[in-house]
Enzyme design. Structure first.
Site, PDB file in Angstrom:
ATOM      1  N   TYR A  33     -37.878  73.416  22.073  1.00 20.77           N
ATOM      2  CA  TYR A  33     -37.090  73.767  22.982  1.00 20.77           C
ATOM      3  C   TYR A  33     -36.669  75.145  22.579  1.00 20.77           C
ATOM      4  O   TYR A  33     -36.402  75.507  21.557  1.00 20.77           O
ATOM      5  CB  TYR A  33     -35.892  72.839  23.044  1.00 20.77           C
ATOM      6  CG  TYR A  33     -34.685  73.482  23.700  1.00 20.77           C
ATOM      7  CD1 TYR A  33     -34.594  73.845  25.113  1.00 20.77           C
ATOM      8  CD2 TYR A  33     -33.244  73.660  23.051  1.00 20.77           C
ATOM      9  CE1 TYR A  33     -33.705  74.285  25.653  1.00 20.77           C
ATOM     10  CE2 TYR A  33     -32.341  74.136  23.625  1.00 20.77           C
ATOM     11  CZ  TYR A  33     -32.532  74.580  25.010  1.00 20.77           C
ATOM     12  OH  TYR A  33     -31.244  75.092  25.619  1.00 20.77           O
ATOM     13  N   ASP A  42     -37.413  65.768  16.814  1.00 20.41           N
ATOM     14  CA  ASP A  42     -36.752  65.908  17.801  1.00 20.41           C
ATOM     15  C   ASP A  42     -37.024  64.789  18.857  1.00 20.41           C
ATOM     16  O   ASP A  42     -38.282  65.005  19.370  1.00 20.41           O
ATOM     17  CB  ASP A  42     -36.552  67.315  18.608  1.00 20.41           C
ATOM     18  CG  ASP A  42     -35.658  67.274  19.485  1.00 20.41           C
ATOM     19  OD1 ASP A  42     -35.314  66.472  20.411  1.00 20.41           O
ATOM     20  OD2 ASP A  42     -35.099  68.503  19.766  1.00 20.41           O
ATOM     21  N   ARG A  96     -10.986  65.504  13.620  1.00 19.89           N
ATOM     22  CA  ARG A  96     -12.353  65.892  13.208  1.00 19.89           C
ATOM     23  C   ARG A  96     -13.266  65.114  12.364  1.00 19.89           C
ATOM     24  O   ARG A  96     -14.264  64.960  12.497  1.00 19.89           O
ATOM     25  CB  ARG A  96     -12.325  67.809  12.811  1.00 19.89           C
ATOM     26  CG  ARG A  96     -13.565  67.964  12.445  1.00 19.89           C
ATOM     27  CD  ARG A  96     -13.621  69.615  12.097  1.00 19.89           C
ATOM     28  NE  ARG A  96     -12.433  70.283  11.877  1.00 19.89           N
ATOM     29  CZ  ARG A  96     -11.809  69.998  10.699  1.00 19.89           C
ATOM     30  NH1 ARG A  96     -12.317  69.633   9.643  1.00 19.89           N
ATOM     31  NH2 ARG A  96     -10.681  70.788  10.419  1.00 19.89           N
ATOM     32  N   LYS A 127     -29.122  64.672  27.531  1.00 16.69           N
ATOM     33  CA  LYS A 127     -30.370  64.140  28.101  1.00 16.69           C
ATOM     34  C   LYS A 127     -30.407  62.749  28.489  1.00 16.69           C
ATOM     35  O   LYS A 127     -29.468  62.034  29.344  1.00 16.69           O
ATOM     36  CB  LYS A 127     -31.529  64.730  27.544  1.00 16.69           C
ATOM     37  CG  LYS A 127     -31.773  66.357  27.096  1.00 16.69           C
ATOM     38  CD  LYS A 127     -31.301  67.116  28.242  1.00 16.69           C
ATOM     39  CE  LYS A 127     -31.339  68.499  28.074  1.00 16.69           C
ATOM     40  NZ  LYS A 127     -30.449  69.229  26.861  1.00 16.69           N
TER      41      LYS A 127
END
Ligand code: P1T
Length: 377
Positions: A98, A170, A46, A195
């Site tokens: 979004y 963003d 992690r 995306k």
């Protein structure tokens, strides 16, 4: 180096063990410590993973950033940024972001004592008049999802600097190929790597990049403390994909431009929204701030029934949420990607039931145009 050279090489070198040209997938949760207290800097998956580090270096380079941090989704990247704030802090946000970002801020982070003011950030005066004593951060999407409204990043960053505020952009819709918010003075850029950066609709991921060492150190701590890290395999897929980002984006751009031009005179359509069209209200800013107009086009039909008919009759486009993949998708933002946004907010920003969002892929553009014109008819 040029963008494509960086896209293919940045963050990667032949693997130390075998000289493999492609960065391996370090699919391990932990690392051996040869003796107590020794390691190669890798102790737990992690906290540290070389495939992830390569992806972070790669995208940071493409965004002209010193630091990058990958997350398990775009929303996880947005959430990590929220943790820079404290109970009682105020955030100014674009009123069209979004739907998942809206949901996170309004229906989750508000309960943790963050205060949000939603404004149309395309007019910087709206941001200025929303600043309060406890304002800490300005959050914008440009172009916005799905109305493709632009915000002047230079103007926002200079206003923020005068008021000692953190700025976040963003940049998912443009990808680093068409826009680099940090060069306009923005502090933090984020992407849903799901995306364009991954581009093949087979990974969910997010990334945050910055030049600010203090912000980076805190977010790196948060990345480990919250634990929303991407899998090494997802990092590898995304790293494989950024190599072709430039050629994909060029094709998304030319295909989207051709579709916008083909549809703008179609009498069945009320409005074609694309920053590359001269009648887009922010076309001049688009030419100045971006190096292309992107692959997203929104069209407004007279009614929901018309929109539904279009969505049900396409054959090459696929009706699906998401965007930025090589295949063309379309969706109905009001009921799909922005379902969490209340009706009165949708009405205020002009997100009507007739709007269909196109994520224009890299197929042969003639096929895409005939698919849409047939379905519209
Ligand atoms: O889906 P995820 O990787 O968590 O990314 C969230 C996100 C963040 N920012 C923008 C601008 C986005 O468009 C998204 C995700 N958007 C969709 C799934 C969509 O269809 O619009």
């Amino acid at each position: 180096m040029g963008f494509s050279t960086d896209a293919i090489h940045a963050g990667q070198q032949p693997d130390e063990a075998t000289n493999a040209v492609i960065t391996p997938i370090y699919m391990t949760s932990t690392y051996a410590q040869p003796e107590y207290g020794t390691s190669k800097g890798y102790k737990y998956g992690r906290t540290a993973n070389l495939t992830r580090f390569s992806l972070e270096r790669n995208i940071a380079t493409l965004e002209k950033a010193r630091y990058g941090l990958a997350f398990s989704s775009g929303v996880a990247a947005v959430h990590s940024i929220c943790t820079l704030l404290k109970n009682g802090d105020h955030v100014i946000v674009g009123d069209n972001v979004y739907g998942g970002t809206y949901r996170l801020f309004q229906f989750v982070m508000k309960d943790f004592g963050l205060d949000f003011t939603w404004v149309d950030t395309s007019d910087v005066a709206n941001i200025k008049s929303a600043i309060k004593e406890n304002t800490k951060l300005i959050y914008v999407e440009t172009p916005t999802n799905p109305l493709l409204t632009l915000t002047d990043l230079k103007a926002v960053s200079s206003l923020a600097k005068e008021n000692d505020l953190i700025t976040v952009c963003d940049n998912t819709f443009m990808s680093p190929y068409f826009q680099n918010p940090l060069i306009h003075g923005i502090d933090i850029t984020l992407h849903s790597t799901t995306k364009y950066l991954n581009g093949h609709s087979d990974v969910i991921g997010g990334i945050v990049v910055t030049n600010n060492e203090k912000i980076f150190e805190r977010l790196k701590y948060i990345q480990n403390a919250l634990g929303a890290v991407p899998s090494p395999f997802d990092c590898w897929l995304t790293l494989r994909s950024t190599k072709t980002l430039a050629v994909r984006m060029d094709r998304h751009n030319t295909n989207a431009m051709a579709i916008a031009n083909a549809l703008k005179s179609n009498p069945a359509i009320n409005r074609v929204i694309y920053p590359g069209l001269p009648d887009h209200p922010h076309h001049e800013l688009a030419k100045k701030q971006m190096n292309g107009f992107g692959g997203m086009v929104s069209i407004e039909l007279p009614s929901f029934e018309d929109a539904k008919r279009l969505m049900n009759h396409v054959k090459v486009f696929t009706l699906a949420e998401s965007l930025g993949g090589v295949e063309s998708l379309l969706c109905h933002p009001a009921s799909m990607t922005h379902a969490s946004v209340p009706k009165e907010v949708k009405d205020k920003i002009g997100l009507t039931d007739g709007i269909v969002r196109l994520s224009v892929g890299i197929e042969d553009v003639e096929d895409l145009i005939s698919d849409l014109t047939y379905a519209i008819k």
